[in-house]
Design an enzyme around this catalytic site. Structure first.
Site, PDB file in Angstrom:
ATOM      1  N   GLU A  72       1.422  -0.143   9.758  1.00  0.00           N
ATOM      2  CA  GLU A  72      -0.018  -0.459   9.777  1.00  0.00           C
ATOM      3  C   GLU A  72      -0.834   0.665  10.429  1.00  0.00           C
ATOM      4  O   GLU A  72      -1.816   0.425  11.133  1.00  0.00           O
ATOM      5  CB  GLU A  72      -0.271  -1.824  10.400  1.00  0.00           C
ATOM      6  CG  GLU A  72       0.443  -2.902   9.587  1.00  0.00           C
ATOM      7  CD  GLU A  72      -0.135  -4.285   9.682  1.00  0.00           C
ATOM      8  OE1 GLU A  72      -1.315  -4.431  10.027  1.00  0.00           O
ATOM      9  OE2 GLU A  72       0.614  -5.234   9.365  1.00  0.00           O
ATOM     10  N   PRO A 101       6.321   6.107  -1.894  1.00  0.00           N
ATOM     11  CA  PRO A 101       7.227   7.195  -1.483  1.00  0.00           C
ATOM     12  C   PRO A 101       6.460   8.447  -1.045  1.00  0.00           C
ATOM     13  O   PRO A 101       6.880   9.144  -0.128  1.00  0.00           O
ATOM     14  CB  PRO A 101       8.059   7.456  -2.745  1.00  0.00           C
ATOM     15  CG  PRO A 101       8.047   6.150  -3.477  1.00  0.00           C
ATOM     16  CD  PRO A 101       6.726   5.513  -3.172  1.00  0.00           C
ATOM     17  N   LEU A 148       0.831  -1.199   0.000  1.00  0.00           N
ATOM     18  CA  LEU A 148       0.000   0.000   0.000  1.00  0.00           C
ATOM     19  C   LEU A 148       0.870   1.257   0.000  1.00  0.00           C
ATOM     20  O   LEU A 148       0.670   2.158  -0.820  1.00  0.00           O
ATOM     21  CB  LEU A 148      -0.917  -0.011   1.237  1.00  0.00           C
ATOM     22  CG  LEU A 148      -1.747   1.243   1.520  1.00  0.00           C
ATOM     23  CD1 LEU A 148      -2.812   1.445   0.437  1.00  0.00           C
ATOM     24  CD2 LEU A 148      -2.435   1.159   2.888  1.00  0.00           C
TER      25      LEU A 148
HETATM   26  N1  CAA Z   1     -12.203   0.585   7.913  1.00  0.00           N
HETATM   27  C1  CAA Z   1     -12.970   0.461   6.802  1.00  0.00           C
HETATM   28  N2  CAA Z   1     -13.109   1.454   5.904  1.00  0.00           N
HETATM   29  C2  CAA Z   1     -12.462   2.605   6.153  1.00  0.00           C
HETATM   30  C3  CAA Z   1     -11.634   2.796   7.274  1.00  0.00           C
HETATM   31  C4  CAA Z   1     -11.524   1.728   8.181  1.00  0.00           C
HETATM   32  N3  CAA Z   1     -10.750   1.803   9.276  1.00  0.00           N
HETATM   33  N4  CAA Z   1     -11.106   4.032   7.232  1.00  0.00           N
HETATM   34  C5  CAA Z   1     -11.570   4.617   6.118  1.00  0.00           C
HETATM   35  N5  CAA Z   1     -12.387   3.746   5.461  1.00  0.00           N
HETATM   36  C6  CAA Z   1     -13.102   3.986   4.216  1.00  0.00           C
HETATM   37  C7  CAA Z   1     -14.125   5.094   4.374  1.00  0.00           C
HETATM   38  O1  CAA Z   1     -15.351   4.566   4.839  1.00  0.00           O
HETATM   39  C8  CAA Z   1     -14.199   5.637   2.980  1.00  0.00           C
HETATM   40  O2  CAA Z   1     -15.026   4.820   2.174  1.00  0.00           O
HETATM   41  P1  CAA Z   1     -16.473   5.334   1.653  1.00  0.00           P
HETATM   42  O3  CAA Z   1     -16.206   6.597   0.882  1.00  0.00           O
HETATM   43  O4  CAA Z   1     -16.953   4.198   0.833  1.00  0.00           O
HETATM   44  O5  CAA Z   1     -17.277   5.558   2.898  1.00  0.00           O
HETATM   45  C9  CAA Z   1     -12.799   5.474   2.447  1.00  0.00           C
HETATM   46  O6  CAA Z   1     -12.182   4.462   3.237  1.00  0.00           O
HETATM   47  C10 CAA Z   1     -11.979   6.751   2.507  1.00  0.00           C
HETATM   48  O7  CAA Z   1     -11.963   7.163   3.841  1.00  0.00           O
HETATM   49  P2  CAA Z   1     -11.789   8.681   4.263  1.00  0.00           P
HETATM   50  O8  CAA Z   1     -12.674   9.559   3.439  1.00  0.00           O
HETATM   51  O9  CAA Z   1     -11.944   8.723   5.747  1.00  0.00           O
HETATM   52  O10 CAA Z   1     -10.278   8.955   3.819  1.00  0.00           O
HETATM   53  P3  CAA Z   1      -9.187   9.870   4.469  1.00  0.00           P
HETATM   54  O11 CAA Z   1      -8.190  10.122   3.413  1.00  0.00           O
HETATM   55  O12 CAA Z   1      -9.770  11.030   5.185  1.00  0.00           O
HETATM   56  O13 CAA Z   1      -8.551   8.944   5.639  1.00  0.00           O
HETATM   57  C11 CAA Z   1      -7.250   7.131   6.463  1.00  0.00           C
HETATM   58  C12 CAA Z   1      -8.199   7.626   5.396  1.00  0.00           C
HETATM   59  C13 CAA Z   1      -8.066   6.497   7.583  1.00  0.00           C
HETATM   60  C14 CAA Z   1      -6.348   8.188   7.054  1.00  0.00           C
HETATM   61  C15 CAA Z   1      -6.397   6.082   5.703  1.00  0.00           C
HETATM   62  O14 CAA Z   1      -5.706   6.717   4.670  1.00  0.00           O
HETATM   63  C16 CAA Z   1      -5.450   5.309   6.578  1.00  0.00           C
HETATM   64  O15 CAA Z   1      -5.857   4.406   7.299  1.00  0.00           O
HETATM   65  N6  CAA Z   1      -4.145   5.648   6.472  1.00  0.00           N
HETATM   66  C17 CAA Z   1      -3.112   4.846   7.122  1.00  0.00           C
HETATM   67  C18 CAA Z   1      -2.579   3.841   6.147  1.00  0.00           C
HETATM   68  C19 CAA Z   1      -1.874   2.735   6.815  1.00  0.00           C
HETATM   69  O16 CAA Z   1      -2.317   2.188   7.830  1.00  0.00           O
HETATM   70  N7  CAA Z   1      -0.764   2.326   6.212  1.00  0.00           N
HETATM   71  C20 CAA Z   1      -0.047   1.201   6.688  1.00  0.00           C
HETATM   72  C21 CAA Z   1       0.740   0.601   5.566  1.00  0.00           C
HETATM   73  S1  CAA Z   1       0.627  -1.117   5.477  1.00  0.00           S
HETATM   74  C22 CAA Z   1       1.837  -1.734   6.466  1.00  0.00           C
HETATM   75  O17 CAA Z   1       2.420  -1.063   7.255  1.00  0.00           O
HETATM   76  C23 CAA Z   1       2.045  -3.182   6.312  1.00  0.00           C
HETATM   77  C24 CAA Z   1       3.367  -3.693   6.684  1.00  0.00           C
HETATM   78  O18 CAA Z   1       4.139  -4.028   5.815  1.00  0.00           O
HETATM   79  C25 CAA Z   1       3.686  -3.945   8.102  1.00  0.00           C
END
Ligand code: CAA
Length: 371
Positions: free
Chosen positions: A354, A119, A116
């Site tokens: 995450e 950069p 996901l």
């Molecule tokens: N569960 C389910 N759906 C969710 C959600 C959640 N926790 N959070 C947001 N969504 C959905 C929303 O419902 C929305 O969908 P709809 O339009 O259909 O309702 C859509 O996602 C977009 O959400 P937002 O409008 O709230 O978007 P945003 O840009 O304001 O915020 C965010 C989104 C919550 C900040 C998100 O970008 C996020 O979680 N960012 C963090 C990313 C992350 O955790 N990265 C980790 C990388 S992976 C990793 O680390 C793996 C590894 O290798 C160890």
């Protein structure tokens, strides 16, 4: 529980020997991960018909905690494979995808990666630059993914990419990409502060043709897929943080009973007793939050807030407890041989991957204010 005892034995017998050397030389625990697959730790919650262990999330958290006490590099590989790859595939993948990919991932024959971050898109995950252009019966995948856990060792990657930018997050797809597909290049390995045995790479996709059959769910479901799997993934990382804290605490407790200062064991000094009391209290509180999230998930209830709370709290106390464990060890805590300095370095990442602690607070507050 049997699974907890099995994980503990495996960690002590197979992960502890060589863990310092792997950390020093950034060596991926390939043999150990293979054995974890044989023991059923790589697809613990997967239905047995897809070669999984058919266990619940609580059992999974117990196993991750035990493995993380010794080797957080092995446990992040396990967490990503179980929570972000296997769980998402089983919940949202097609029957054909489960037969072809999930069965191999659940046994550890193939290791999975979840791609996901980019950069320029970490916390702001909707700003995907990687593109998956719709070419009829395939997507043309182009872009770069960063900080990918299992990046070098994985055989199967789930790649999140933008197909229709005008639809923003509703134009994003999740694609299953196999290592070896033409145009798929494994980039540089990161030289990290902690979890140094985990192989974290950037991955490049240059005109990779991904069949439409490899898209998970409907067109445009990719962002929802990523968010939903991350909700579950956060229970895995919270368990990892808990295990790192508990591992450091157990070492400090033991050391305090062995080491003498001013004529008494450290454990007889109130300054140390109070530290141990605080550490044990924080660990128990984190464990209850982890179990709460796991039980809600197992009961099919909404666990989004609970998982974010568990990760936020467990990752914070992992920082505090490991730092205190080093302090109790004094000078010995600062050298590799006593393990706690590694656990202190390993703890930091749990506040970042995450979803950073700031993202967890966003998730929690949005849930609180939603109704
Ligand atoms: N569960 C389910 N759906 C969710 C959600 C959640 N926790 N959070 C947001 N969504 C959905 C929303 O419902 C929305 O969908 P709809 O339009 O259909 O309702 C859509 O996602 C977009 O959400 P937002 O409008 O709230 O978007 P945003 O840009 O304001 O915020 C965010 C989104 C919550 C900040 C998100 O970008 C996020 O979680 N960012 C963090 C990313 C992350 O955790 N990265 C980790 C990388 S992976 C990793 O680390 C793996 C590894 O290798 C160890």
């Amino acid at each position: 529980m049997a699974v907890q005892a099995a994980a503990r034995d495996f960690a002590r017998n197979d992960l502890l020997p060589g863990v310092i050397e792997r950390d020093t030389h950034q060596k991926f625990p390939a043999d150990q991960i293979r054995k974890m697959g044989e023991l059923g730790f790589m697809g613990m919650m997967v239905n047995p018909k897809y070669n999984g262990g058919g266990m619940d999330t609580v059992s999974y958290t117990l196993a991750i905690e035990e493995i993380s006490k010794i080797d957080a590099s092995a446990s992040v590989c396990m967490s990503v494979n179980n929570s972000l790859v296997c769980w998402g595939l089983e919940k949202f993948g097609s029957e054909e995808q489960k037969e072809k990919y999930l069965k191999k991932l659940a046994t550890g024959e193939k290791i999975g990666a979840f791609c996901l971050s980019e950069p320029e898109a970490g916390s702001d995950a909707t700003s995907q630059r990687t593109s998956a252009e719709d070419k009829g019966d395939y997507y043309l995948l182009n872009g770069t993914k960063n900080w990918i856990t299992n990046g070098g060792s994985s055989g199967i990657c789930i790649v999140i990419a933008q197909t229709d930018a005008s639809k923003r997050h509703k134009g994003i797809n999740a694609l299953i990409v196999e290592k070896g597909m033409p145009g798929f290049v494994v980039g540089k390995k990161e030289d990290k502060m902690g979890i140094r045995g985990s192989d974290t790479h950037s991955l490049m996709f240059n005109d990779v043709k991904v069949p439409k059959a490899n898209r998970i769910g409907e067109e445009g479901f990719g962002f929802k897929f990523a968010m939903t799997t991350l909700n579950g993934g956060r229970i895995g990382i919270a368990s990892q943080a808990l295990g790192i804290a508990a591992g450091a605490y157990e070492l400090a407790l033991q050391y305090s009973k062995e080491r003498k200062a001013f004529g008494h064991h450290l454990s007889e000094h109130q300054a140390i007793q109070f530290k141990l009391a605080d550490m044990a209290t924080q660990i128990d509180a984190a464990r209850l939050l982890v179990w709460q999230a796991a039980v809600l998930k197992d009961q099919g209830k909404d666990f989004v807030k609970a998982a974010a709370m568990a990760k936020l709290f467990a990752s914070r106390i992992a920082q505090e407890v490991t730092t205190e464990a080093v302090q109790i060890h004094g000078g010995y805590g600062y050298v590799k041989e006593f393990h706690v300095e590694r656990l202190m370095r390993d703890a930091k990442i749990t506040q970042i991957y995450e979803g950073t602690s700031e993202i967890q607070r966003m998730v929690i507050s949005r849930e609180l204010l939603r109704v």
